[in-house]
Every structure is written in structure tokens, then in C-alpha cells.
Design an enzyme around this catalytic site. Structure first.
Site, PDB file in Angstrom:
ATOM      1  CE  LYS A 211      -3.487   2.244   3.029  1.00 33.11           C
ATOM      2  NZ  LYS A 211      -4.280   2.023   4.051  1.00 33.11           N
ATOM      3  CD  GLU A 217       9.167  -5.954   7.170  1.00 36.46           C
ATOM      4  OE1 GLU A 217       8.931  -4.975   6.823  1.00 36.46           O
ATOM      5  OE2 GLU A 217       9.015  -6.398   8.332  1.00 36.46           O
ATOM      6  N   GLY A 273      -4.890  -2.022   5.360  1.00 40.41           N
ATOM      7  CA  GLY A 273      -4.121  -3.252   4.901  1.00 40.41           C
ATOM      8  C   GLY A 273      -4.878  -4.568   5.130  1.00 40.41           C
ATOM      9  NE  ARG A 274      -6.452  -3.998  11.294  1.00 41.60           N
ATOM     10  CZ  ARG A 274      -5.771  -2.885  11.421  1.00 41.60           C
ATOM     11  NH1 ARG A 274      -4.733  -2.631  10.937  1.00 41.60           N
ATOM     12  NH2 ARG A 274      -6.392  -2.001  12.185  1.00 41.60           N
ATOM     13  CD  GLU A 359      -2.140  -4.809  11.922  1.00 42.83           C
ATOM     14  OE1 GLU A 359      -0.842  -4.384  12.035  1.00 42.83           O
ATOM     15  OE2 GLU A 359      -2.570  -5.329  10.868  1.00 42.83           O
ATOM     16  CG  HIS A 390      -5.087 -36.308  16.663  1.00 44.80           C
ATOM     17  ND1 HIS A 390      -5.397 -37.484  16.859  1.00 44.80           N
ATOM     18  CD2 HIS A 390      -6.396 -35.973  15.888  1.00 44.80           C
ATOM     19  CE1 HIS A 390      -6.606 -37.988  16.429  1.00 44.80           C
ATOM     20  NE2 HIS A 390      -7.001 -37.108  15.571  1.00 44.80           N
ATOM     21  CE  LYS A 510       5.733  -0.963  10.477  1.00 42.25           C
ATOM     22  NZ  LYS A 510       4.721   0.033   9.600  1.00 42.25           N
TER      23      LYS A 510
HETATM   24  C1  G6Q Z   1      -2.405  -3.969   8.070  1.00 40.83           C
HETATM   25  C2  G6Q Z   1      -1.556  -3.207   8.503  1.00 40.83           C
HETATM   26  C3  G6Q Z   1       0.015  -3.931   8.013  1.00 40.83           C
HETATM   27  C4  G6Q Z   1       0.295  -3.620   6.413  1.00 40.83           C
HETATM   28  C5  G6Q Z   1       1.517  -4.141   6.173  1.00 40.83           C
HETATM   29  C6  G6Q Z   1       2.222  -3.831   4.929  1.00 40.83           C
HETATM   30  O1  G6Q Z   1      -3.516  -3.452   8.365  1.00 40.83           O
HETATM   31  O2  G6Q Z   1      -1.377  -1.807   8.029  1.00 40.83           O
HETATM   32  O3  G6Q Z   1      -0.379  -5.312   8.173  1.00 40.83           O
HETATM   33  O4  G6Q Z   1      -0.627  -4.172   5.563  1.00 40.83           O
HETATM   34  O5  G6Q Z   1       2.601  -3.388   7.015  1.00 40.83           O
HETATM   35  O6  G6Q Z   1       1.903  -2.630   4.356  1.00 40.83           O
HETATM   36  P1  G6Q Z   1       2.223  -2.246   2.828  1.00 40.83           P
HETATM   37  O7  G6Q Z   1       1.170  -2.451   2.170  1.00 40.83           O
HETATM   38  O8  G6Q Z   1       2.143  -0.681   3.128  1.00 40.83           O
HETATM   39  O9  G6Q Z   1       3.582  -2.735   2.446  1.00 40.83           O
END
Ligand code: G6Q
Length: 548
Positions: A211, A217, A273-274, A359, A390, A510
Site C-alpha cells: 500500500k 521487508e 491493509g488487513r 491488529e 490431536h 519498526k
Molecule cells: C494492516 C497493516 C499492515 C500492512 C503491512 C504492509 O492493516 O497496516 O499489516 O498491511 O505493514 O504494508 P504495505 O502494504 O504498506 O507494505
């Protein structure tokens, strides 16, 4: 935005009444509740968007349900639902609307953000995704050397990874098997190395999903992907154009990375994001299952959205499940929820829900900036059945903690073989039954168990569970299932008076990592100003890493 309901959550009349009611009900066993009402198992059910919910095995009476609905009303749930759907900036700590529901709105809908209808933009992106997916799937889109794409690697993390992975696994039955899908998320290089070690760069397409396009990462993995590709195919600028696409809201950063923005699929800051697996973040999903199935997935989401928006709370699946989890958490003392899909394709669903739920509602601050005086988001965890039986179910059956369970099952196997499906379903029904009713000392004794062994073999029961039963795992049903949990989270957040849509809690780690990176990479010993434990660990790592 400030809370419309400044009354403290714990001072709401329904909350106080539920607290008193909860103390009384703690002593009541599900055996008694079922015996008192022979129709309970049929009465305490609800159905929507292809999902049937049996919530009768919760420790609730008609009085409990009445009070829970009253609590929802006193918490202003209806107004909050309307505020979300109409594009109000309910994510007020980030000054953003929360409109994942617009991602699955029909073409002719109108949803305004700052006076602009966002639905045409949503469909324009969907149409571009469709065109791209068709070209890759048909072989019209070729790699740099003219070979067709056989491998798709999604690079992303958190919300830009968990949804696509989960949906790919969940809908594998519908996927194009001639395409191979891999997902790289971790900054641990091994994730990338293992995902690409047997791939031919000439046949590989990378989707960089981010996003913000600033995530450490994802950018690190994207750079490694570019290096890997150029090492395999030569450093012609056209290589990147044929083998990289981006999904992002950040045009400038995408082009700075070297990806042609003609190969970029956008979304908007009003998609968290989520909550983004049904946005362009779902490009890998669409490539796997095809545009038609992807649109069926969106239809499933939309059906559940409409149900959530319009159904009376007493019959509203997300509201009921949200309220029941509040009941279990705040009035019966549960700290967790186990999500137990009896469908192996849903093996990543609990992991997906971990992010969605924890989250979102892992919060201690109310909308008006106070510290909460009650528990909020429970820990969600789970594994597919029957595997979990199990492993950790022992603690759910006989441990000291109360672990409410959500069982998920389907009437049809997607590829039926032998007796498997009846055996699978017998297990899910049996688990919910055993948890609710247990086995008394008298019953254990009657089986001829010696007295000394009886206490070990007793099952107290009275463990609450929901069972969700659907016809079969289709794209549409998956959409409905995900939207169900999105709106459960929303309902919980409304009662707990927190903002489920920000995630400031992930920032500190972070920022500290950014500070530590140069301390690890510096050729000369850095001046460390952390606590003694962190300083010592850094020194030790620096020493160890120089040794071969
Ligand atoms: C979700 C969070 C988080 C996000 C990641 C990736 O609600 O904000 O999990 O999706 O940190 O972020 P980017 O899509 O910006 O790389």
C-alpha cells in the site's frame, strides 16, 4: 471524530445488567439450558449469505441475548455501521474513511468520499485487473524472452500478504493449475531464496504488493527479486517491465523503484491493509482463480455487507457473533477464541484472522482517549480440524481456561473421496457436543472406570462454541466468511469503544529496528545507547557474525 456516546462503556445500563446476569449465569450448565428448552438447538440459529450459524452452545439465555442487543443499541452500533458504510472518516486517528465495503459494491452504487463517488474508480481497477489476469492466464502476456508466465510470486507482508495467501490456499480447487503461485513476505532472506530456487526467471512474474511502497521487508524482497531477475535475464530495462507489476497507493514510489506505472494497480487510503484482500491486493488471487471467480468472491462479501447493514441485530450474524464474543470476553472471563475450520483448504484462515482481529481490536484507548477499564480483543488462534484435535484440544476440553470455539464446516467436499467427508463432519459435530455437554462422574463410573481414575476422565463441559455450516467452499462463500469476521471485529470495536482501524502499536518496533540496522552494519564498534540487555545482544551478534 470523538465518541458519539460519551457514557463510559462500563456505566451503560446494559453493561451493568450483563455483569450481574453474568455472575448468575456462570453457575448454569449448558446441559441445563438444553434440557429446559428442547428446541434450543433450532431456536438459537441464524442464516445469511449462504452461512448457517448455530450459536445455541453458548452460555446464554433469552435474557442474555436481550441485554446484549440492548448493549449494542446503547453503544450506538447502528449509527456506527451507517457511518462506516457512508464513508465518514471513522478512522479518526488517521483521518480516513473506512470503506472496504466499497470494494465489493455493485457498479451502479454511489459511495462518496469527500464528495467524490469512489465506485467507478473501484470498477476501473477491477476491469484493468481483469484484462491483465486474462492476458497472463491465456499466455498473451509474455516474459522478456517470449516465454509465457508459469510462476507468479507475490511480494508483500501483513495485509499485503496474509489475505492473498489465505485466499489462494482456500480457493486452490478453483485455481489455474498450470500456474505456480508463491508468496514472499519475511525479510528473512530464506523466504525469497526458497520461493525462487526452482523457478525460471524467464517464466516468472513478480507482484510487488505494498500500500505504502515503503515497507522495509517488501522493498528488500523486491530488490532481491529484481537482482535475481536481472542476473537471469540480463539488465535490459524491458526485463522489469515484463516481469514486475505493482499494487500500491503510491505512484511516485512505484516509479522510483523502476516499475512502469502502466503496470501498477491502485487502491486508496480508505482501504486498511488487513481489509484489502478484495482490492487490487487480490491480484494474485484473481490470477489464480480467474476474474469470474474473483467477482463471485466480491459478491459473497457484498451479500454479507448488506446483511450486516440491514438485518435486525437479533438475526444479524456478525452482530450476534460479535456480541457473543463480548459476552464471553467481558462477562465470562474468556481471553481467547479458537477458530477451527473443518476444511483443509482453510488452513491459513486462522492466521489471516489473527491479523484481522488482533491488529484491529488489540487496543487500550477509547475513542475519547481514555484507558479502557475492561478487556478488549481476545487472542484468536486455530488450526484445521481434525488436526487440532490431536494437538491442543485437550486444553479446551479439560484445561482450566474457558476457550470459546468457532467451528466451520461444509456440507460438501470439493473433491469427495470414500468416507472422508462424513468422518470429518462427524468429528466437528462431536467436538462441539463434547465441549458443551462433557461427561459427568456418574457417566464415567457407569462405564466401569475404577474410582481413582474417574476424576481424570471427567469432562466438565459447558464450553461455549459456535458452529458455522455452509454448503461448500465456493469463492462466494469465502467472501461471505471473511466479511462476517470483518464485521464481527467492527461490532466488538463499537462495544469496546475503540478504533479498530488504526495500528499505532506496530510503529515502535519498526522505528527501533531502523535505529539498530546501522549499529549492526557499522564497520567500527558503534556507540550503543540502549538498555544493557539490548546493548549486550547487539555486541554479541556483532562478534558472532564476524566469525566464519
Ligand atoms: C494492516 C497493516 C499492515 C500492512 C503491512 C504492509 O492493516 O497496516 O499489516 O498491511 O505493514 O504494508 P504495505 O502494504 O504498506 O507494505
Amino acid at each position: 471524530m470523538k465518541s458519539n456516546h460519551p457514557t463510559l462503556t462500563t456505566k451503560r445500563p446494559a453493561w451493568t445488567a450483563l455483569a450481574a446476569h453474568g455472575r448468575k449465569l456462570k453457575a448454569v450448565h449448558l446441559r441445563k439450558l438444553f434440557a429446559a428448552d428442547p428446541k434450543r438447538g433450532e431456536r438459537l440459529t441464524a442464516e445469511a449469505a449462504g452461512l448457517f450459524l448455530d450459536y445455541s452452545k453458548n452460555r446464554v439465555t433469552s435474557e442474555t441475548l436481550k441485554l446484549l442487543v440492548k448493549l449494542a443499541n446503547e453503544s450506538g452500533l447502528r449509527a456506527r455501521i451507517d457511518a462506516m458504510f457512508s464513508g465518514e472518516k471513522i478512522n479518526f486517528t488517521e483521518n480516513r474513511a473506512v470503506l472496504h465495503t466499497a470494494l465489493r459494491a455493485p457498479r451502479d452504487a454511489t459511495i462518496l468520499v469527500d464528495g467524490k463517488n469512489v465506485v467507478p474508480d473501484v470498477h476501473a481497477v477491477l476491469d484493468r485487473m481483469t484484462d491483465f489476469a486474462n492476458r497472463v492466464r491465456s499466455g498473451a502476456w509474455r516474459g522478456h524472452t517470449g516465454k509465457r508466465i508459469r510462476n507468479v510470486v507475490n511480494i508483500g507482508i501483513g495485509g499485503s500478504d496474509l489475505g492473498p495467501v489465505m485466499a489462494y490456499e482456500a480457493l486452490k480447487h478453483y485455481s489455474e493449475r498450470s500456474l505456480m503461485f508463491r508468496f514472499v513476505s519475511n525479510v528473512d532472506g530464506i523466504d525469497f531464496v526458497e520461493a525462487t530456487r526452482d523457478l525460471d526467471p524467464a517464466e516468472t512474474l513478480f507482484i510487488v504488493s505494498s500500500k505504502t511502497f515503503t515497507t522495509q521487508e517488501t522493498l528488500t524482497n523486491a530488490e532481491s527479486a529484481r537482482d535475481w531477475l536481472l542476473a537471469g535475464l540480463g539488465s535490459d530495462a524491458k526485463v522489469v517491465a515484463k516481469h514486475f507489476v505493482a499494487v500500491s497507493t503510491n505512484v511516485a514510489k512505484v516509479s522510483a523503484f523502476g516499475i512502469d506505472t502502466a503496470n501498477m494497480f491502485g487502491f486508496w487510503d480508505w482501504v486498511g491493509g488487513r481489509y484489502s484482500m478484495d482490492s487490487a491486493i487480490g491480484l494474485a488471487t484473481m490470477l489464480a482463480i480467474g476474474p469470474e471467480n474473483f467477482r463471485a468472491l466480491l459478491d459473497g462479501f457484498h451479500r454479507m455487507d448488506e446483511h450486516f447493514r440491514t438485518a435486525p441485530f437479533e438475526k444479524n450474524l456478525p452482530v450476534l457473533m460479535g456480541l457473543l464474543s463480548v459476552w464471553n470476553t467481558n462477562f465470562l472471563g474468556a481471553a481467547t477464541v479458537a477458530v477451527l475450520p473443518y476444511e483443509n483448504y482453510l488452513k491459513r484462515f486462522p492466521a489471516y484472522l489473527q491479523q484481522l482481529t488482533m491488529e484491529s481490536n488489540g487496543k487500550t484507548t477509547t475513542l475519547d482517549g481514555r484507558r479502557v477499564t475492561y478487556q478488549t480483543g481476545p487472542v484468536y488462534f486455530g488450526e484445521p480440524g481434525t488436526n487440532g484435535q490431536h494437538s491442543f484440544y485437550q486444553l479446551i476440553h479439560q484445561g482450566t481456561r474457558l476457550i470459546p470455539c468457532d467451528f466451520i464446516a461444509f456440507a460438501h467436499a470439493l473433491t469427495p473421496i470414500g468416507r472422508h467427508h462424513d468422518l470429518l463432519l462427524a468429528n466437528v459435530f462431536a467436538q462441539a457436543e463434547a465441549l458443551a455437554f462433557g461427561k459427568t462422574p456418574t457417566e464415567v463410573k457407569a462405564e466401569g472406570t475404577p474410582d481413582w481414575l474417574v476424576p481424570h476422565r471427567v469432562f466438565e463441559g459447558n464450553r461455549p462454541s459456535n458452529t458455522i455450516l455452509a454448503d461448500r467452499l465456493t469463492p462466494e462463500v469465502l467472501g461471505a466468511l471473511v466479511a462476517l469476521y470483518e464485521h464481527i471485529v467492527f461490532t466488538q470495536g463499537a462495544i469496546w469503544n475503540v478504533n479498530p482501524f488504526d495500528q499505532w502499536g506496530v510503529e515502535l518496533g519498526k522505528a527501533l529496528a531502523q535505529r539498530i540496522v546501522p549499529e549492526l552494519e557499522s564497520p567500527t564498534p558503534p556507540k550503543l545507547k540502549h538498555d544493557s540487555s539490548t546493548n549486550n545482544l547487539i555486541r554479541r551478534y556483532r562478534k558472532l557474525k564476524t566469525k566464519p
